[in-house]
Each structure stands twice: as C-alpha cells, then as structure tokens.
Design an enzyme around this catalytic site. Structure first.
Site, PDB file in Angstrom:
ATOM      1  N   SER A  47       0.817  -1.211   0.000  1.00 59.31           N
ATOM      2  CA  SER A  47       0.000   0.000   0.000  1.00 59.31           C
ATOM      3  C   SER A  47       0.852   1.263   0.000  1.00 59.31           C
ATOM      4  CB  SER A  47      -0.940   0.010   1.215  1.00 59.31           C
ATOM      5  OG  SER A  47      -1.858  -1.057   1.154  1.00 59.31           O
ATOM      6  N   GLY A 244      -4.237  -2.228  -0.985  1.00 62.31           N
ATOM      7  CA  GLY A 244      -3.392  -1.875  -2.118  1.00 62.31           C
ATOM      8  C   GLY A 244      -3.158  -0.380  -2.190  1.00 62.31           C
ATOM      9  N   GLY A 246      -2.522   3.556  -4.187  1.00 58.57           N
ATOM     10  CA  GLY A 246      -3.041   4.416  -5.240  1.00 58.57           C
ATOM     11  C   GLY A 246      -4.490   4.828  -5.081  1.00 58.57           C
ATOM     12  N   CYS A 272      -9.196  -2.099   3.185  1.00 56.03           N
ATOM     13  CA  CYS A 272      -8.407  -0.969   2.691  1.00 56.03           C
ATOM     14  C   CYS A 272      -8.838  -0.575   1.281  1.00 56.03           C
ATOM     15  CB  CYS A 272      -6.918  -1.296   2.790  1.00 56.03           C
ATOM     16  SG  CYS A 272      -5.830   0.110   2.472  1.00 56.03           S
ATOM     17  N   LEU A 273      -7.990  -0.762   0.266  1.00 53.06           N
ATOM     18  CA  LEU A 273      -8.391  -0.440  -1.096  1.00 53.06           C
ATOM     19  C   LEU A 273      -9.606  -1.269  -1.503  1.00 53.06           C
ATOM     20  CD1 LEU A 273      -7.687   1.215  -3.677  1.00 53.06           C
ATOM     21  CD2 LEU A 273      -6.394  -0.777  -4.445  1.00 53.06           C
ATOM     22  N   GLN A 276     -12.656   0.528  -0.395  1.00 56.58           N
ATOM     23  CA  GLN A 276     -12.994   1.647  -1.265  1.00 56.58           C
ATOM     24  C   GLN A 276     -13.579   1.170  -2.589  1.00 56.58           C
ATOM     25  OE1 GLN A 276      -9.234   3.678  -1.484  1.00 56.58           O
ATOM     26  NE2 GLN A 276      -9.109   3.904   0.734  1.00 56.58           N
ATOM     27  N   ASN A 314      -3.564   2.622   7.023  1.00 61.10           N
ATOM     28  CA  ASN A 314      -2.638   3.052   5.978  1.00 61.10           C
ATOM     29  C   ASN A 314      -3.426   3.356   4.710  1.00 61.10           C
ATOM     30  OD1 ASN A 314      -0.555   3.587   4.249  1.00 61.10           O
ATOM     31  ND2 ASN A 314       0.081   1.458   4.024  1.00 61.10           N
ATOM     32  N   GLY A 316      -4.606   6.902   1.943  1.00 66.80           N
ATOM     33  CA  GLY A 316      -4.632   8.325   1.619  1.00 66.80           C
ATOM     34  C   GLY A 316      -5.905   8.748   0.926  1.00 66.80           C
ATOM     35  N   PHE A 317      -6.792   7.769   0.652  1.00 68.05           N
ATOM     36  CA  PHE A 317      -8.099   8.029   0.059  1.00 68.05           C
ATOM     37  C   PHE A 317      -9.154   7.448   0.994  1.00 68.05           C
ATOM     38  CE2 PHE A 317      -5.141   8.151  -3.391  1.00 68.05           C
ATOM     39  CZ  PHE A 317      -5.630   9.112  -4.272  1.00 68.05           C
ATOM     40  N   HIS A 356      -6.457  -1.889   8.688  1.00 66.11           N
ATOM     41  CA  HIS A 356      -5.778  -3.160   8.456  1.00 66.11           C
ATOM     42  C   HIS A 356      -5.981  -4.072   9.669  1.00 66.11           C
ATOM     43  CE1 HIS A 356      -2.806  -1.840   5.078  1.00 66.11           C
ATOM     44  NE2 HIS A 356      -3.974  -1.256   4.965  1.00 66.11           N
ATOM     45  N   GLU A 358      -5.549  -7.113  10.188  1.00 65.62           N
ATOM     46  CA  GLU A 358      -4.622  -8.223  10.412  1.00 65.62           C
ATOM     47  C   GLU A 358      -3.477  -7.835  11.333  1.00 65.62           C
ATOM     48  OE1 GLU A 358      -2.070  -5.892   7.990  1.00 65.62           O
ATOM     49  OE2 GLU A 358      -4.220  -6.203   7.958  1.00 65.62           O
TER      50      GLU A 358
END
Length: 381
Positions: A47, A244, A246, A272-273, A276, A314, A316-317, A356, A358
């Site tokens: 990530s 992940g 981006g 996480c990603l 989203q 972790n 940023g979006f 996260h 885990e």
C-alpha cells in the site's frame, strides 16, 4: 554513515541529513506514520507503493530485520525518512541491520533530520510530493535545486492506478497460516480448510492471507485485472478484496468485476483499497484525504455496538459517507476525523473495513472481522 542526503518537498521545504540505504534519487508522495514498532512490515506493505514514509518514532532499526516479518516480496515504499538509526540492533530474531537491508533492496533513506518539523508540515499542508537525493547525488552545486525539481516533477497519487502495478501477475495458491513463537508460520496442510476463497490481489499483505488460511480458507490469489468470469469459474465459497496502493477510482476493471461478483450473492469481504472499491462498485464516491491515516493507534467506533477499537491504518483516500446509496450502510467511523471506516451491503452478504485488521503491525482489536467473514461462509454452506 557519513554520506549526505537531501529531502525536498514540493512546497520548497528542504531537509539535510545523512544517507542510509542505497545511494541515488527517488521521488514519491511523502507521508508520516505514527506507529512505534513494525518498521519492517510498514516498508514491505504494498500500500506504500510510490510513497516516501516518514516514521515519527525517533529510533528506527533497534530490532534489526528478519525474513519472517516481511509483508510482500520486498520493500514497496519509495523511500524512508527517520530521525535516528541506532548503531546496534538487538533482537533474538534479528538477521540483518536496517541500513544493509535498505541497500540490499536498493531503497534510499535519510536520517538525522527533524521529523517532528516534517510531520507538522505534512499535517498542516497535507501529504506532499517529495524527493530524496542520497550519497553523490546530494553533493555538489545545484543539489538542492535538483532535489526540488525532482519533488515537483512527481504528479501525486490522485488519478494514479497502482493496484495493477502492485498486484501479482499470475494466479497462485497461498498455503501458509499465522505465525507462532517457536514454530514459525503454520503450514496450511496442518489446517482444516473447508472453504475456497478467491482473493483479488491489489497489493495484498501476507498476514491477511495467513489469517484467512488459519480460519479455514483454501486461498486462490488472482491478479487485480482478473475478470469476474474467470473467478466464478473457480466456483469459490467467497471473495476477498485486498488492500493496495493508489487511487481507487481509476481501477475500473476491479469495479466492474466486483459489481458482477455482488450479483451472485456469494459472501465478499474487503480491506483498505478493497473497501474503497466495494463502495465505488456500489455507487459511492471516494475522496483524496489531506494527509491520510498512517499508524497503529487510530481509534475507530463500531456504530452498531458503540465499542471503540484501536486500529492500524494506511490509506490516503477515503470513501465519502455522504454519497452512500441505499444499498450501503455505514458500520465503522474514525474518531480522529469522522471519516468512514466500514460499510456493509444491505441487499447481499458483503462488507468491508478501511483499516488493516490483520495487525501487521498494530493492535488486534479488529481481527473478529475475519471471524465474521467465516461465519458468512458457513451460513451460506
């Protein structure tokens, strides 16, 4: 450790320090992480692709590096920024010191700078494009100007699809369970695994896969751009959407696949990603955060029970809670800034979490989400 290094930010800020790791030049989005431990897991978290990580804890490298604590095939971060690298590493598990590890992975770092000043700057102005010049690159006339030019040339992560970059290239089976002191990672062959789960790899962390295996999942990991038809042909009992790097919005291939998977009403879990992307596939929108969430001490509230959990973060979006359609319900919210941390579909068995759970590194408060996913698989069977 007497070679110079320069860290420059797009706003014109310049930090002079000592080079650690490899020599050369690197650029990326500069962010800060407030975790006190787990620097090896942080560095190898996919990530962090195209990000330069500033660790706010002052002493980094105390316990060295070992082969067991990596979360991917190598260091994913574009660079490392720390206050102090201790001269000695002390741990019964240590196999290498941090400086040598960075060199072996050809990753640049800078030490001996005021990370408190840098963190305040990133907090107030937001994550910045930045560059590190280390060794010979940081010497001579014009070094500062070159560093500033490299920082300003980095386009930022908004609009950048990195999931397909961080993903595996071919499908594979994951057969390793969680780590135990004295025995290491548990072989999947020693675990009863009645459920077949297909995991989309958008930059997955290994401990997420291990926790699924330890709870009874036979895992097939597939590349980020795998069509839903190929996944459905495997006849899985459930789907997993990984973490992940981006911007999630350019990942149209993943959004389309998730929409098709949701129509099957087979249980789905995202982190996480993956969280989203589930939101986007359901009709919500995502937003770029000011400086994101990076750390292992973030309080998150379960909206159903009121329980507060300390979590590892972790990203940023974030998914925009104001855009949630009727088919999505908010389940968790950050107590730092109120951003959305969890969702669930109201019309099919699918849910996700932004942090996260885990705990690599971090606290284990949110690990029951894995048990919830297993319960969904059992209920369907």
């Amino acid at each position: 450790m007497n070679k110079p290094a320069i860290l420059a930010l797009e706003d014109g800020s310049v930090f002079h320090g000592i080079a650690i790791g490899a020599e050369g030049q690197t650029s990326g989005e500069v962010v800060f992480n407030t975790a006190m431990t787990g620097y090896q897991e942080i560095l190898t978290d996919p990530s962090y692709t195209r990000q330069i990580v500033t660790l706010t804890y002052p002493h980094i490298g105390n316990t060295g590096v070992n082969a067991e604590d990596v979360e991917s095939g190598g260091i994913a971060a574009a660079g490392l920024v720390i206050r102090d690298l201790p001269l000695a590493a002390s741990s019964f598990r240590s196999e290498q010191n941090l400086d040598d590890y960075l060199k072996s992975e050809n990753v640049l770092g800078i030490a001996e700078i005021d990370t408190r000043r840098l963190t305040r700057l990133l907090r107030d102005k937001g994550a910045q494009s930045g560059a590190i010049l280390a060794g010979g690159e940081a010497q001579g006339e014009g070094a500062v100007e070159r560093a500033l030019a490299a920082a300003r040339a980095f386009p930022g992560l908004a609009g950048m699809d990195l999931a397909k970059v961080a993903s595996c290239q071919t499908p594979y089976e994951w057969n390793e369970g969680e780590w135990e002191l004295g025995t290491g990672y548990q072989p999947g062959s020693d675990i009863e695994r009645p459920f077949h789960v297909v995991a989309y790899d958008f930059g997955v962390k290994r401990n997420i896969l291990r926790m699924l295996v330890s709870r009874g999942c036979r895992l097939t990991v597939v590349p980020a751009q795998t069509p839903a038809s190929e996944v459905l042909a495997l006849k899985p009992d459930g789907f997993f959407l990984s973490n992940g790097p981006g911007d999630p919005e350019p990942c149209d291939y993943a959004i389309k696949a998730i929409q098709e998977l949701l129509e099957t009403r087979i249980p789905l879990f995202g982190i996480c990603l993956g969280h989203q992307l589930l939101a986007l596939a359901s009709g919500a929108r995502s937003v770029k955060m000011n400086h994101g969430h990076h750390g292992a001490n973030h309080p998150v509230q379960d909206l159903a029970t009121g329980r507060v959990m300390i979590t590892s973060q972790n990203h940023g979006f974030a998914s925009d809670e104001t855009t949630l359609p009727a088919t999505l319900r908010a389940t968790h919210r950050s107590l730092f800034d109120g951003t959305l941390q969890g969702i669930e579909r109201t019309d099919c068995p699918a849910f996700s979490f932004q942090g996260h759970p885990e705990a690599s590194p971090g606290p284990c408060d949110v690990t029951p989400l894995f048990d919830r996913f297993i319960a969904m698989l059992q209920a369907r069977r």
